[in-house]
Scaffold this motif. Structure first.
Motif: not given
Lengths: 132, 131
Positions: A12-13, A16-21, A6, A9-10
């Motif tokens: 760098g997110k 925003s919970h979406t990382g750098t998307e 876990d 997976r977290a």
């Protein structure tokens, strides 16, 4: 079987919970727009001030039509996500949600209207071409 | 779960003014945001005009009269500047993202390049479009 923990997976997110998307989308669309904008300005500027038949003749040609369609789709997605960034900075709570939804809706509306107009102008261009 | 305490936090841009002197770098950055968001006005006007061209001649003449009036010219000329400012400032952001040009002196010079460059490019655009 989970090969990723876990924590992994977290990483760098961020908040925003979406990382750098979001940021990466702005980068990609910015580079695309850097090529599209100068071409579009010439196409649109030259069409501006023409008669209705002249405008239809311009946008029923493939190059101006495709450039305009690309600019509107990429530009309006870039706008929606940029406006969202501004709203997330300056507003909070329900106001923020309403305004972000409104910004995205306006952007989609502009895309739909522009694509409808371009499609119809292609059709009108064929009709006018057949009459002349 | 423990009760979370709601804290009234200030919203941006509370720093500019009382705590943070306006500078070339911060002002040229916020102008990027202002120009980018303001462009929705000319986008709506342009799309309305495109739609009008597909309808009756009477309706096109009505919209075209607004778009090609002094008001329309003013909106589109200012928008051309906004596009070019946002364009150059966007390129500057891509350059910053690459980790370059971040020294204060260079960043300030790039800010001036955006302002002067956008005016020059607007004049060139108007000339190309008019000819």
């Amino acid at each position: 079987m989970h090969y990723l923990t876990d924590r992994k997976r977290a990483v760098g997110k961020g908040a925003s919970h979406t990382g750098t998307e979001h940021h990466w989308y702005m980068t990609v669309s910015a580079v695309a727009l850097a090529f599209l904008v100068p071409v579009f300005l010439i196409v649109f500027g030259r069409a501006l001030g023409q008669s209705q038949e002249g405008v239809i003749a311009t946008f029923s040609r493939p190059f101006p039509a495709i450039v305009t369609a690309l600019l509107v789709v990429v530009g309006m997605r870039h706008f929606a996500k940029g406006a969202q960034m501004m709203l997330e900075d300056y507003t909070a709570g329900m106001t923020r949600k309403v305004l972000v939804i409104a910004a995205h809706s306006v952007a989609y509306l502009v895309i739909a209207v522009a694509l409808y107009a371009l499609a119809k102008m292609t059709f009108l261009g064929i009709v006018l071409g057949a009459m002349n | 779960m423990a009760e979370t305490k709601r804290v009234e936090r200030p919203l941006s841009p509370f720093m500019i003014g009382p705590y943070y002197r306006p500078q070339m770098t911060s002002m040229s950055s916020i102008l990027t945001r202002i120009t980018g968001n303001a462009l929705i006005a000319s986008a709506l006007l342009a799309v309305w005009w495109l739609l009008a061209a597909t309808t009756s001649p009477g309706y096109f003449d009505f919209v075209n009269a607004i778009v090609t009036s002094w008001f329309g010219d003013l909106v589109f000329t200012l928008s051309a500047w906004a596009v070019w400012y946002h364009y150059l400032a966007g390129l500057r952001h891509l350059y910053f993202d690459a980790g370059k040009g971040l020294e204060i002196e260079t960043a300030e010079k790039l800010g001036w390049a955006c302002i002067i460059g956008s005016v020059v490019l607007t004049i060139i655009t108007v000339i190309i479009v008019m000819v």
